[in-house]
Design a protein around this motif. Structure first.
Motif, PDB file in Angstrom:
ATOM      1  N   UNK A  18       0.898  -1.180  -0.073  1.00 38.17           N
ATOM      2  CA  UNK A  18      -0.134  -0.016   0.220  1.00 38.17           C
ATOM      3  C   UNK A  18       0.988   1.128   0.024  1.00 38.17           C
ATOM      4  N   UNK A  19       0.838   2.051  -1.287  1.00 33.70           N
ATOM      5  CA  UNK A  19       1.699   3.148  -1.085  1.00 33.70           C
ATOM      6  C   UNK A  19       1.123   4.398  -0.603  1.00 33.70           C
ATOM      7  N   UNK A  20       1.700   5.123   0.227  1.00 32.59           N
ATOM      8  CA  UNK A  20       1.219   6.277   1.018  1.00 32.59           C
ATOM      9  C   UNK A  20       1.588   7.591   0.581  1.00 32.59           C
ATOM     10  N   UNK A  21       0.743   8.562   0.225  1.00 34.36           N
ATOM     11  CA  UNK A  21       1.281   9.965  -0.171  1.00 34.36           C
ATOM     12  C   UNK A  21       0.085  10.899   0.061  1.00 34.36           C
ATOM     13  N   UNK A  22       0.170  11.956   1.062  1.00 34.63           N
ATOM     14  CA  UNK A  22      -0.978  12.526   1.411  1.00 34.63           C
ATOM     15  C   UNK A  22      -1.464  13.444   0.194  1.00 34.63           C
ATOM     16  N   UNK A  23      -0.763  13.758  -0.743  1.00 40.46           N
ATOM     17  CA  UNK A  23      -1.241  14.593  -1.660  1.00 40.46           C
ATOM     18  C   UNK A  23      -1.108  14.087  -3.133  1.00 40.46           C
ATOM     19  N   UNK A  24      -1.849  13.682  -4.064  1.00 39.88           N
ATOM     20  CA  UNK A  24      -1.942  13.135  -5.240  1.00 39.88           C
ATOM     21  C   UNK A  24      -2.078  14.392  -6.173  1.00 39.88           C
ATOM     22  N   UNK A  25      -1.159  15.114  -6.690  1.00 45.15           N
ATOM     23  CA  UNK A  25      -1.100  16.365  -7.522  1.00 45.15           C
ATOM     24  C   UNK A  25      -0.859  15.907  -8.918  1.00 45.15           C
ATOM     25  N   UNK A  26       0.292  15.985  -9.476  1.00 48.49           N
ATOM     26  CA  UNK A  26       0.403  15.754 -10.884  1.00 48.49           C
ATOM     27  C   UNK A  26       0.147  14.072 -10.913  1.00 48.49           C
ATOM     28  N   UNK A  27       0.471  13.386  -9.954  1.00 48.70           N
ATOM     29  CA  UNK A  27       0.658  11.856  -9.815  1.00 48.70           C
ATOM     30  C   UNK A  27       2.131  11.526 -10.415  1.00 48.70           C
ATOM     31  N   UNK A  28       3.011  12.385 -10.698  1.00 51.08           N
ATOM     32  CA  UNK A  28       4.310  12.079 -11.036  1.00 51.08           C
ATOM     33  C   UNK A  28       5.067  11.323 -10.010  1.00 51.08           C
ATOM     34  N   UNK A  29       5.065  11.676  -8.540  1.00 49.88           N
ATOM     35  CA  UNK A  29       5.924  10.821  -7.725  1.00 49.88           C
ATOM     36  C   UNK A  29       5.073   9.544  -7.619  1.00 49.88           C
ATOM     37  N   UNK A  30       3.863   9.549  -7.547  1.00 42.42           N
ATOM     38  CA  UNK A  30       3.152   8.258  -7.114  1.00 42.42           C
ATOM     39  C   UNK A  30       3.393   7.244  -8.181  1.00 42.42           C
ATOM     40  N   UNK A  31       3.377   7.650  -9.538  1.00 36.20           N
ATOM     41  CA  UNK A  31       3.608   6.713 -10.776  1.00 36.20           C
ATOM     42  C   UNK A  31       5.104   6.208 -10.764  1.00 36.20           C
ATOM     43  N   UNK A  32       6.067   7.172 -10.315  1.00 29.47           N
ATOM     44  CA  UNK A  32       7.405   6.636 -10.182  1.00 29.47           C
ATOM     45  C   UNK A  32       7.515   5.777  -9.082  1.00 29.47           C
ATOM     46  N   UNK A  33       6.834   5.785  -8.123  1.00 30.06           N
ATOM     47  CA  UNK A  33       6.887   5.006  -7.018  1.00 30.06           C
ATOM     48  C   UNK A  33       6.637   3.562  -7.159  1.00 30.06           C
ATOM     49  N   UNK A  34       5.279   3.705  -7.718  1.00 30.26           N
ATOM     50  CA  UNK A  34       4.607   2.254  -8.075  1.00 30.26           C
ATOM     51  C   UNK A  34       5.520   1.752  -9.194  1.00 30.26           C
ATOM     52  N   UNK A  35       5.886   2.460 -10.292  1.00 28.77           N
ATOM     53  CA  UNK A  35       6.758   1.830 -11.223  1.00 28.77           C
ATOM     54  C   UNK A  35       8.109   1.098 -10.632  1.00 28.77           C
ATOM     55  N   UNK A  36       8.504   1.765  -9.664  1.00 28.92           N
ATOM     56  CA  UNK A  36       9.973   1.400  -9.258  1.00 28.92           C
ATOM     57  C   UNK A  36       9.458   0.204  -8.247  1.00 28.92           C
ATOM     58  N   UNK A  37       8.475  -0.003  -7.805  1.00 33.06           N
ATOM     59  CA  UNK A  37       8.262  -1.224  -6.955  1.00 33.06           C
ATOM     60  C   UNK A  37       7.935  -2.311  -7.795  1.00 33.06           C
ATOM     61  N   UNK A  38       7.217  -1.883  -8.912  1.00 34.94           N
ATOM     62  CA  UNK A  38       6.848  -3.085  -9.959  1.00 34.94           C
ATOM     63  C   UNK A  38       8.212  -3.616 -10.491  1.00 34.94           C
ATOM     64  N   UNK A  39       9.078  -2.681 -10.837  1.00 34.88           N
ATOM     65  CA  UNK A  39      10.338  -2.967 -11.477  1.00 34.88           C
ATOM     66  C   UNK A  39      11.288  -3.953 -10.582  1.00 34.88           C
ATOM     67  N   UNK A  40      11.015  -3.945  -9.222  1.00 32.58           N
ATOM     68  CA  UNK A  40      11.418  -4.965  -8.539  1.00 32.58           C
ATOM     69  C   UNK A  40      10.702  -5.921  -8.142  1.00 32.58           C
TER      70      UNK A  40
END
Ligand code: URA
Length: 208
Positions: free
Chosen positions: A127-149
């Protein structure tokens, strides 16, 4: 397409109102994020599978249920940290990883500067946690980074989202369920959510 769920329980709406208020001080803000994360944990785990067990009451044998899934929390630094303890109150067996992201001032793209995960992470639903989903850039990069591992992120939990961020995550990661406490109007020219609450990290830690 992953689900998009607005957790608009009256108590969540009540606390969100004070979280947004610019007169709410750092201590109160931190407490509110903590309490909201606990309430969100309740919603986010609504579909969690159970395993049947039997227990002996003082009177008879009874059928019971225990949570049958190993979970992990992955806050995106630094504001995501504010949601960890609140979630752990309901999910004490969850392990916690961390992903640090900053936005490159020239490219405006998220850059990963820290990554650390529990050793048994591939056995856990994340479960990825980030209080503010603004552009989605960080969330997308974090999720992609997890999937890549070879990790298994399944849910993104935010307090406030802009429609732009929700769309970006849904397009990049249609397998992820997104949970928010509020869906706001839009992003302004500086990338802030309107009306939002300002900079969540600054408000959590008293920085500027
Ligand atoms: N991050 C924040 O902390 N606040 C916003 O409004 C947008 C991104």
């Amino acid at each position: 397409m992953g689900r998009f769920i607005v957790c608009d329980h009256p108590l969540i709406q009540h606390k969100m109102t004070f979280l947004r208020d610019k007169n709410t001080d750092t201590k109160q803000f931190r407490e509110l994020v903590d309490e909201l994360a606990t309430m969100m944990a309740y919603e986010v785990t609504k579909d969690i599978p159970l395993e049947k067990i039997r227990v002996q009451t003082p009177v008879a044998e009874a059928e019971g249920f225990v949570v049958g899934r190993m979970l992990g929390l992955v806050p995106i630094l630094r504001a995501g940290l504010g949601m960890v303890d609140g979630m752990l109150k309901l999910l004490p067996s969850a392990k916690v990883g961390h992903i640090g992201m900053y936005r490159d001032p020239e490219t405006l793209q998220p850059v990963e500067y820290y990554f650390s995960l529990p050793s048994d992470v591939t056995e856990r639903e994340l479960i990825v946690l980030d209080p503010m989903l603004a552009t989605g850039g960080s969330a997308n990069a974090a999720i992609a980074s997890l999937k890549a591992r070879s990790c298994r992120p399944t849910k993104l939990v935010c307090l406030i989202a802009a429609p732009e961020g929700v769309k970006a995550v849904q397009e990049a990661h249609p397998d992820i369920d997104i949970y928010v406490a509020a869906l706001d109007r839009h992003l302004n020219g500086h990338g802030y959510i309107v009306p939002g609450l300002g900079d969540a990290g600054d408000r959590l830690y008293g920085t500027k």
